[in-house]
Design an enzyme around this catalytic site. Structure first.
Site: not given
Lengths: 1277, 183
Positions: A460, A462, A464, A970
């Site tokens: 992305d 931000d 990188d 789970h």
């Protein structure tokens, strides 16, 4: 590189062994005698640690041994003559084994000649049967030696103990006597070569006495360079420091010995010397304080240099630094092509590409040279045909030098548009993390990439950063171009679908663009199409009057291949009970007919990334990757422009619910609150029904959490329904552009329960989370339920709970990345050397077969159609559309035709063909075509020889690891049953743990038992492990009668269906008398002392059932009753009549291996691993899982993926050393005289050779003999 | 499984005979034991499957009854079934004789009926040689299977044999794999 260095040599083999003192002295160039380094002038002292004969560090000085300068001198070893022999720390275990198994006087092995002969034949038998002798054989031989007396010389043997770090003590009659290193050495010298072979030694390269040092090698100065600090003070390397210590003590010891000092002093000094030599080799040896620097920092000595992540192996040999690379921040650019990368000009001017000057480019090259390094399209270096390199930066008159250029020169020019570059983002979890792009030189300082390639890189914007590498040779460029280009990586080998595709705003844009209500004017259409570079006619406008208007669908259709036919359901599909198909009110039914989008909205399901069987997937599969690339380029450009023109934003107003929805949420909350109040009431009264295996409180929590979860879900649903598709948030979630309806619910309706460790928050103060609540307050609010939405805002208490939950999320992510990273490293290491051979088998580097056919059908998942070799039904549909009318082929004919290709196809494809052809009613020609095309496509979908199938499998399983949940528990099927799932379970499977953390069985029943609950319960009662404790209301000691009293509970016995008689039978105790009086049992031990002990044992007395089965649950699943258990014991359960022995399973793979065999265990491994991945919603091709399972079971046992399993048994010493336990691996290899055949991947990376996988495997062989007979082993093409 | 079979030993014996495709000739009941005289397809001589009923340990004494029986019927080969354990002496003694001691863990049902277990078959020497020649490998370079593996015990394969394994395959429908039996 100059031409003289072009001599090409290949390392075939690396042999390991011990060095003998003789060889060591011979190799040594100087005996080091003084502990000093430099004199006052800074010149190295002769016979000192920096002696000039060891090599030189100064740039212009010449080596006193070889006469070379610093760059060319390889360095030379010196030596230190030790005053006393010293035990080498890394060999102590081996020395200990040898001392124990040989005679103290005659040095023979402590086995009689007969047994020795037997042992030898045993070793030989293993060699014949297995081709190698497993380590365990030698280990068992050593452990079998237990003679008290030597069978050869009859000397008595004493027990020898070993004390860490280097002390050996012999227990003689006279008391314990320490063995000095010289005594040890003498004993080791006496061991004969033949005996050593039985013990796994190779005496030709490793005599055991060489493990006790008499001479210590001193490494050349290059190994331990000193550095000069700014202040001019020299700082020596840690090794030099350690050597100084050794020499100092050694000299002192020598002097003392010569002077005839008392033994006590000699002994003390010897021990001190031992300490220094030990820490010189390994400063982290157990039982010894690490040697420290003056500052208190522990010294980094030889062992520490090699091992670990920062050690030589992993940091410098397996991974190397490279030139011609760049790194900077990335930013998006939708105007690029998907296979382009925007490179800043600054970067382009530092990276260079060598280009050979030819008569065709000479003019251009001259220009570049004239421009030089500072002006953009320029050059950095010129390499003359004689190999001389000219740095243009230092050239004053570039014009002149440019004139001198002739064909044959090489110009290292700046990077320019159209060059190929390799682009990478870490972590490189799969092969799509490194792809080849075409360079596009752009202004500014960031690398730019198309948004569609964000998913494979997981990038992305931000902040990188990414790396760029420029291949320098023609071969490298070709390989990058043919194998690594972006468009060739669109289809992921993980699941056989596109991993590259539209994301975020492209999808929102596609939704708005292809909506029925989207009409475009001529101007708009022109503008949009110009942006895409479309050339051609405009379609007929949808509306002609008053002005021509086009439908978005029409314009979108322009980019679809003209022969494309496809139908799918869009992401916005609401899953109506009856599908209205083309008349869908949401327009979610996508129909493409002859390349025309007839109906349906284009969204994530059609063009999104990581969507298989989408429109994009079809285009790539049917029209090729180039068409796929074009499609993506054009549509994304179109959609980007469209959404820019239209505009798209999400405002606060769109988060506010209508009053009606508000009141509905309020009502829901009240209703749930009431239910919870009831639970609280019941809980306080103790009337709450308890869930099996849970305490009352746990049950209460489960009930409440369940209610609160429904409350949040319902509120979310109300909010979601309240908004229409005019709401930007809803548009994004429904189309799959971003976010989920959960996010919408949390934003608009209710944030819901905050949890820590899967439970409501109850930590901090005693009985409460915050002092604002009463102790033990079980209300939702007090335990972290957030009633508010993000839109209304959280109150202080809610905010605090939210922060608690949020923090756990952060910690979770951090832990998960670590765990999955390590899992991937292990997977890669275990599978890296697995490749597909030319004969279709999958083998490791030693030629051992792992699979007889890759993935059982030989199909490359990346070339498959979402896992299928050939999409038969689609193929036949296509043929049918294009077919001319004619007589339908008979069933006979189809059968005959199928018979002819039987050999070429898999059984599954044959049966699919048979079924679809029977229904399709094709003509004879059509049938032929269908069968021929299937065979062709199958052949084309095959994995290619040389492919690194192991690495692909490891990446395909490891990469999604990061996306898995760490939440251990789970509910699977049954609400009450907890099963470990997600990443922890996957790790458990590849670890081949003996016992899974939650062992579970699924027991199927036969005949009558599966039809009724009663029948199932009957069996379940026989299975559950019942002890006396489970039947008694109380067990206590009666001190008066000296007996144990067991008060039986009628109801508990009925519950377990145990009669009094049965119990009496079981209560036959050997050492006690048992009396049964009504409901009480009196157990009187025969000996009174036994009473206390018996009291602890009696409750655990087995009465009935199968051991290890802790809990049973009877449930109905798809029409039959099955038993699920906590705890597992397959072999015993299968013996119970009424249990279906054909389906009953467990999740404990080892148990399956033991009772049903390895083949069953392999299948169980595949099922378990696939099950975990599917449960997490991850799409992974079975072939990868199968390869891992086959690898784990090749030896006939279930082996771990890791150092105790596959990685530890690799053929290569270097590969093992590079993975884990570096030093012991090398030590063992030396003792055994192993040699590394350098056939794997890591080994060749370490020595810097090309790896024998993929293109690196291709070699040219020429037969020079008439007939070549090869004994098995390698398969060569 | 027939209804009359009562003891676990008998059930095991029947499973064994079925799986290894032995031909039952005669079943006899003895004191504390049951014998099945069988014909092994590949062997000329007959053999016996001997079940010790309800024994906790099988010692030399117990084995002697078997030896006696074998002598009487002139049998060379025997397979012993028990729910108990074998003493060390028995294990030692039988190593040289043609007596196979079936482990306690031998299942009472046909494991090949289980969904997870594919069919295993022993390759004939000819098939084995052909396979090895085709793959150009030494036998030990193939995937291996332990001689103690339940499936190996069930079909009576010995170390050095190569098994053909007919797997049901998710991708291909059916797949044939091989494993080399090792100790």
């Amino acid at each position: 590189m100059s031409s003289e260095e072009l001599i090409h040599k290949v390392v075939d083999d690396i042999s390991f062994g011990l060095i003998s003192p003789k060889d060591l002295r011979k190799q040594s160039v100087v005996e080091i005698q003084t502990p000093d380094t430099y004199d006052e002038d800074g010149a190295p002292i002769t016979a000192g640690l920096m002696d000039g004969r060891l090599g030189t560090l100064e740039p212009r000085q010449r080596c006193k041994t070889c006469g070379n300068t610093a760059i060319r001198c390889p360095g030379h070893f010196g030596h230190i003559e030790l005053a006393v022999p010293i035990v080498h720390i890394e060999f102590t275990k081996i020395i200990f084994d040898l001392l124990k198994s040989t005679c103290r006087t005659c040095g023979r092995i402590l086995l009689s000649d007969d047994t020795a002969k037997k042992v030898r034949s045993r070793i030989e038998r293993y060699n014949v049967l297995l081709g190698t002798i497993p380590d365990e054989v030698y280990k068992s031989i050593i452990s079998e030696i237990k003679a008290k007396q030597c069978p050869h010389c009859a000397a008595l043997q004493y027990k020898i103990t070993f004390e860490k770090p280097t002390k050996f003590i012999e227990q003689t009659e006279a008391g314990s006597e320490p063995l000095t290193p010289s005594m040890i050495r003498e004993r080791l010298e006496r061991i004969s070569d033949e005996d050593l072979e039985i013990l796994g030694f190779n005496p030709r390269v490793a005599r055991p006495e060489w493990m006790v040092l008499q001479v210590l090698p001193v490494p050349p100065v290059y190994v331990r360079p000193s550095i000069t600090l700014e202040s001019g003070i020299r700082s020596e390397d840690d090794l030099t420091h350690k050597l100084v210590d050794i020499i100092r003590i050694n000299q002192r010891l020598k002097e003392n010995m010569e002077a005839g000092a008392p033994t006590l002093i000699i002994q003390d000094l010897s021990e001190l010397l031992q300490y220094h030599v030990t820490t010189y080799f390994n400063n982290e040896a157990s039982g010894i304080p690490p040697a420290r620097h003056r500052s208190g920092r522990a010294l980094k000595t030889l062992s520490q240099r090699l091992k670990g992540k920062e050690g030589r192996f992993r940091s410098n040999l397996s991974g190397k630094r490279v030139d011609f690379s760049a790194r900077t921040v990335i930013s998006p650019d939708p105007n690029l092509d998907i296979n382009e990368v925007g490179v800043p000009q600054d970067v382009a001017m530092r990276l260079s590409v060598p280009e050979k000057v030819t008569m065709w480019n000479i003019e251009e090259m001259k220009k570049l040279v004239i421009n030089g390094p500072e002006n953009y399209p320029g050059a950095l270096y010129i390499i003359r045909p004689d190999g001389k390199r000219i740095r243009l930066e230092f050239v004053v008159d570039r014009e002149k030098i440019a004139e001198a250029i002739e064909p044959g020169f090489i110009v290292e020019r700046h990077l320019k548009n159209g060059d190929i570059a390799i682009f990478n983002r870490q972590p490189s979890l799969h092969r799509m993390s490194i792809m080849a792009h075409y360079v596009r030189v752009l202004p500014y300082k960031t690398f730019r990439l198309h948004l569609c390639v964000c998913p494979p890189y997981n990038a992305d914007f931000d902040g990188d950063e990414m790396n760029l590498h420029v291949p320098q040779s023609e071969e490298a460029r070709t390989e990058a171009l043919l194998l690594m280009q972006v468009q060739d990586q669109i289809l992921s080998p993980r699941f056989g679908g596109p991993i590259i595709g539209a994301i975020r705003d492209f999808i929102t844009g596609a939704y708005f663009f292809t909506r029925r209500s989207n009409y475009l004017t001529r101007d708009e259409v022109n503008r949009l199409l110009t942006a895409t570079g479309y050339v051609g006619e405009l379609p007929e406008p949808k509306i002609k009057e008053p002005q021509p208007l086009w439908w978005g669908k029409q314009i979108f259709s322009l980019f679809l291949p003209k022969t494309l036919n496809y139908v799918l359901k869009a992401n916005i599909c609401q899953g109506c009970a009856k599908c209205e198909e083309e008349a869908c009110k949401y327009d979610a039914y996508v129909v493409v007919k002859n390349g025309e989008l007839i109906s349906g909205i284009i969204d994530r399901r059609s063009i999104g990334a990581e969507q298989s069987e989408s429109l994009l997937h079809r285009i790539i599969k049917d029209y090729g990757t180039q068409a796929g690339r074009e499609f993506l380029n054009k549509t994304t450009r179109l959609l980007k422009l469209f959404i820019t023109m239209r505009g798209f934003s999400y405002t606060y107003d769109q988060l506010v619910l209508s009053p009606r929805a508000e009141s509905r949420i309020k009502k829901t909350m009240e209703r749930i609150q009431k239910k919870i109040d009831e639970h609280i009431e019941n809980y306080r009264n103790g009337t709450l029904p308890r869930l099996p295996g849970q305490t009352l409180e746990e049950s209460f929590e489960i009930y409440v959490m369940h209610e609160l979860a429904t409350a949040r879900d319902e509120a979310g649903k109300i909010a979601d329904d309240d908004f229409t598709l005019e709401n930007a948030g809803i548009v994004m979630t429904r189309t799959g552009a971003r976010g989920s309806s959960l996010n919408i619910g949390q934003i608009a309706a209710c944030v819901g329960q905050q949890s820590v460790r899967g439970k409501r928050i109850l930590r901090g103060y005693s009985g409460r989370a915050l002092p604002h609540f009463a102790e033990g307050d079980p209300s939702p609010r007090a335990r972290g339920f957030v009633y508010n939405s993000y839109q209304t805002g959280l109150d202080a208490i809610e905010f605090f709970f939210h922060a608690m939950g949020g923090r756990e999320g952060l910690v979770d992510t951090a832990v998960r990345t670590q765990q999955s990273g390590y899992m991937q490293r292990r997977l890669i290491n275990a599978l890296e050397h697995i490749r597909l051979e030319y004969d279709g088998t999958v083998r490791n580097s030693a030629g051992d077969i792992i699979q007889f056919r890759y993935g059982e059908d030989g199909v490359d998942p990346a070339k498959s159609d979402h896992g299928k070799a050939v999409n038969v039904s689609r193929l036949i549909d296509q043929i049918k559309i294009g077919e001319e009318k004619g007589p339908v082929a008979s069933a006979e004919y189809i059968k005959k035709q199928l018979k002819s290709v039987e050999e070429q196809l898999t059984p599954i494809l044959l049966s699919q063909l048979k079924q679809t052809l029977a229904k399709a009613n094709l003509t004879k020609k059509g049938v032929e075509q269908a069968i021929q095309l299937t065979a062709d496509r199958y052949k084309r979908a095959m994995m290619e020889p040389g492919e690194a199938v192991g690495i692909v499998a490891a990446q395909s399983i490891g990469e999604p690891g990061t996306q898995m949940t760490l939440r251990t528990f789970h509910y699977a099927g049954v609400k009450e049953q907890n099963v470990t799932l997600g990443l922890p379970r996957l790790i458990e499977i590849v670890d081949a743990r003996r016992i899974p953390s939650t062992p579970i069985m699924t027991i199927y029943l036969t005949g009558e038992y599966k039809k009724s609950k009663e029948g199932a319960v009957e069996i379940a009662r026989q299975i559950i492990y019942t002890t006396l404790e489970n039947l008694a209301s109380a067990i206590y000691e009666d001190p008066v009668n000296e007996e144990i009293v067991v008060e039986l509970s009628k109801s508990m016995m009925e519950d377990r269906a145990i009669t009094m008689d049965e119990l009496k039978d079981k209560l036959q105790l050997q050492n006690a008398t048992v009396k049964v009086e009504g409901d009480t049992v009196h157990i009187k031990p025969k000996k009174v002392e036994m009473l206390k002990r018996m009291l602890t044992k009696i409750p655990a007395l087995h009465v009935k059932g199968v051991p290890d089965i802790k809990r049973v649950l009877v449930t109905e699943e798809s029409g039959e009753w099955v038993i699920r258990t906590d705890g597992s014991n397959l072999s015993k359960v299968l013996e119970i009549p009424g249990v279906d022995t054909s389906r009953t399973t467990t999740n404990n793979v080892h148990e399956i291996a033991k009772t049903l065999g390895v083949e069953a265990a392999r299948n169980a491994l595949v099922n378990e691993a696939k099950g975990v991945l599917e449960d997490q919603g991850l799409d992974v091709d079975v072939r990868h899982v199968m390869l891992v399972a086959d690898m784990m079971t090749t030896t006939g046992e279930v082996q771990q993926i890791g150092r105790h399993g596959i990685s530890g048994k690799k053929a290569s010493v270097l590969a093992r050393a590079a993975f884990e336990i570096t030093v012991p691996n090398i030590v063992e290899a030396a003792v055994k005289g192993e040699s590394d055949p350098l056939e794997g991947v890591t080994e060749n990376v370490i020595v810097g050779q090309s790896i024998p996988i993929g293109t690196g495997l291709v070699e040219l062989y020429m037969s020079t003999f008439e007939k070549q007979q090869k004994e098995g082993g390698k398969t060569e093409a | 499984m027939t209804v009359e079979t009562v003891t676990v030993e008998e059930r095991k014996a029947e499973v064994l005979i079925k799986l290894r495709k032995y031909k039952l000739i005669k079943k006899e009941t003895h004191e504390g034991a049951i014998s099945y005289i069988i014909k092994i397809p590949e062997d000329k001589e007959n053999a016996v499957v001997w079940c010790f009923l309800g024994a906790t340990t099988v010692g030399i004494a117990a084995m002697n009854t078997l030896y006696k029986f074998m002598k009487e019927h002139e049998l060379e080969r025997a397979i012993v079934i028990t729910e108990g354990r074998y003493t060390h002496a028995v294990k030692q003694a039988t190593r040289k004789k043609n007596v196979e001691l079936l482990p306690k863990s031998f299942p009472v049902f046909d494991i090949f009926e289980h969904a997870l277990v594919p069919r295993h078959e022993i390759l004939s020497t000819k098939e084995k040689d052909e396979l090895l020649a085709k793959l150009k490998v030494q036998p030990y370079q193939m995937p291996q299977i332990k001689s103690t593996d339940p499936a190996v015990k069930a079909i009576g394969a010995k170390p050095g044999d190569v098994l053909r394994i007919i797997r049901k395959s998710q991708t291909a429908g059916e797949h044939i794999a091989y494993r080399y039996v090792v100790e």
